[in-house]
Design a protein around this motif. Sequence first.
Motif, PDB file in Angstrom:
ATOM      1  N   HIS A   9      -3.169  18.587  -0.919  1.00 15.76           N
ATOM      2  CA  HIS A   9      -2.596  18.792   0.415  1.00 15.76           C
ATOM      3  C   HIS A   9      -3.251  17.906   1.470  1.00 15.76           C
ATOM      4  N   THR A  10      -3.518  16.657   1.135  1.00 13.89           N
ATOM      5  CA  THR A  10      -4.097  15.717   2.080  1.00 13.89           C
ATOM      6  C   THR A  10      -2.992  15.193   2.994  1.00 13.89           C
ATOM      7  N   ARG A  11      -3.218  15.211   4.303  1.00 19.45           N
ATOM      8  CA  ARG A  11      -2.175  14.816   5.252  1.00 19.45           C
ATOM      9  C   ARG A  11      -2.135  13.302   5.441  1.00 19.45           C
ATOM     10  N   ILE A  12      -1.808  12.605   4.367  1.00 22.68           N
ATOM     11  CA  ILE A  12      -1.568  11.170   4.397  1.00 22.68           C
ATOM     12  C   ILE A  12      -0.495  10.903   3.354  1.00 22.68           C
ATOM     13  N   SER A  13       0.361   9.935   3.621  1.00 19.83           N
ATOM     14  CA  SER A  13       1.460   9.697   2.688  1.00 19.83           C
ATOM     15  C   SER A  13       0.933   9.096   1.388  1.00 19.83           C
ATOM     16  N   ARG A  18      -2.207   5.082  -2.038  1.00 22.29           N
ATOM     17  CA  ARG A  18      -2.233   4.241  -3.242  1.00 22.29           C
ATOM     18  C   ARG A  18      -2.768   2.835  -2.975  1.00 22.29           C
ATOM     19  N   LEU A  19      -2.867   2.411  -1.727  1.00 19.74           N
ATOM     20  CA  LEU A  19      -3.266   1.038  -1.413  1.00 19.74           C
ATOM     21  C   LEU A  19      -4.640   0.651  -1.971  1.00 19.74           C
ATOM     22  N   PRO A  20      -5.720   1.413  -1.744  1.00 19.09           N
ATOM     23  CA  PRO A  20      -7.033   0.969  -2.242  1.00 19.09           C
ATOM     24  C   PRO A  20      -7.324   1.334  -3.695  1.00 19.09           C
ATOM     25  N   ILE A  21      -6.398   1.970  -4.389  1.00 19.05           N
ATOM     26  CA  ILE A  21      -6.675   2.436  -5.751  1.00 19.05           C
ATOM     27  C   ILE A  21      -6.905   1.285  -6.720  1.00 19.05           C
ATOM     28  N   ALA A  22      -6.128   0.231  -6.602  1.00 14.24           N
ATOM     29  CA  ALA A  22      -6.234  -0.889  -7.543  1.00 14.24           C
ATOM     30  C   ALA A  22      -7.601  -1.564  -7.481  1.00 14.24           C
ATOM     31  N   GLU A  23      -8.260  -1.498  -6.331  1.00 14.75           N
ATOM     32  CA  GLU A  23      -9.570  -2.137  -6.164  1.00 14.75           C
ATOM     33  C   GLU A  23     -10.674  -1.438  -6.953  1.00 14.75           C
ATOM     34  N   VAL A  76      -2.038   9.422  -7.642  1.00 15.12           N
ATOM     35  CA  VAL A  76      -1.613  10.161  -6.458  1.00 15.12           C
ATOM     36  C   VAL A  76      -0.232  10.744  -6.726  1.00 15.12           C
ATOM     37  N   ASP A  77      -0.067  12.010  -6.408  1.00 13.71           N
ATOM     38  CA  ASP A  77       1.220  12.685  -6.521  1.00 13.71           C
ATOM     39  C   ASP A  77       1.687  13.122  -5.132  1.00 13.71           C
ATOM     40  N   HIS A  78       2.987  13.326  -5.000  1.00 17.11           N
ATOM     41  CA  HIS A  78       3.532  13.823  -3.742  1.00 17.11           C
ATOM     42  C   HIS A  78       3.139  15.285  -3.547  1.00 17.11           C
ATOM     43  N   GLY A  79       2.765  15.620  -2.339  1.00 15.70           N
ATOM     44  CA  GLY A  79       2.516  17.003  -1.981  1.00 15.70           C
ATOM     45  C   GLY A  79       3.707  17.527  -1.189  1.00 15.70           C
ATOM     46  N   PRO A  80       3.583  18.686  -0.588  1.00 14.93           N
ATOM     47  CA  PRO A  80       4.677  19.215   0.220  1.00 14.93           C
ATOM     48  C   PRO A  80       4.903  18.370   1.476  1.00 14.93           C
ATOM     49  N   THR A  81       6.146  18.287   1.901  1.00 14.00           N
ATOM     50  CA  THR A  81       6.506  17.511   3.083  1.00 14.00           C
ATOM     51  C   THR A  81       6.886  18.462   4.210  1.00 14.00           C
ATOM     52  N   MET A  82       6.244  18.292   5.372  1.00  9.35           N
ATOM     53  CA  MET A  82       6.614  19.085   6.544  1.00  9.35           C
ATOM     54  C   MET A  82       7.750  18.379   7.262  1.00  9.35           C
ATOM     55  N   LEU A 103      -4.457  13.985  -4.757  1.00  5.32           N
ATOM     56  CA  LEU A 103      -5.208  12.882  -5.347  1.00  5.32           C
ATOM     57  C   LEU A 103      -6.043  13.404  -6.509  1.00  5.32           C
ATOM     58  N   THR A 104      -6.039  12.697  -7.640  1.00  7.91           N
ATOM     59  CA  THR A 104      -6.846  13.055  -8.799  1.00  7.91           C
ATOM     60  C   THR A 104      -7.655  11.838  -9.224  1.00  7.91           C
ATOM     61  N   VAL A 105      -8.969  12.035  -9.385  1.00  7.47           N
ATOM     62  CA  VAL A 105      -9.871  10.972  -9.834  1.00  7.47           C
ATOM     63  C   VAL A 105     -10.490  11.416 -11.149  1.00  7.47           C
ATOM     64  N   ILE A 106     -10.434  10.540 -12.163  1.00  6.23           N
ATOM     65  CA  ILE A 106     -11.002  10.835 -13.473  1.00  6.23           C
ATOM     66  C   ILE A 106     -12.089   9.808 -13.768  1.00  6.23           C
TER      67      ILE A 106
END
Length: 112
Positions: A9-13, A18-23, A76-82, A103-106
């Motif tokens: 439930h992080t309030r960011i799209s 997903r932008l910094p994940i590849a780094e 990253v998965d979609h959460g609920p949308t307000m 967000l899930t980090v393994i």
Amino acid sequence: MEVKATTRHTRISPFKLRLPIAEVKGKNAGQALTLLKFMPLKAAGIIYKTLQSAVANAEHNNELDVDKLVVKNIFVDHGPTMKRFRPRARGRAARILKRSSHLTVIVEETDK
């Protein structure tokens, strides 16, 4: 052994998250934390905290060596949308979607 940490439930799209994940995917956990710490993005701070939590889980719960941890996967998965509405001309309304994400980090210990 895989260890994971999630932030929900992080309030960011999800697109922005997903932008910094590849780094950082596939890098040593220490290097990934250093990279994220100095990135000027809000998403990098959120991923930093979650990665720190995954490293702490690995160290305290599973007694893994922190220096051998590698970021195996981040997703990253979609959460609920307000849904909100903004007044427009001639009595109409425009829809505003306030997206959230999960967000899930393994992390995994390697033999390197």
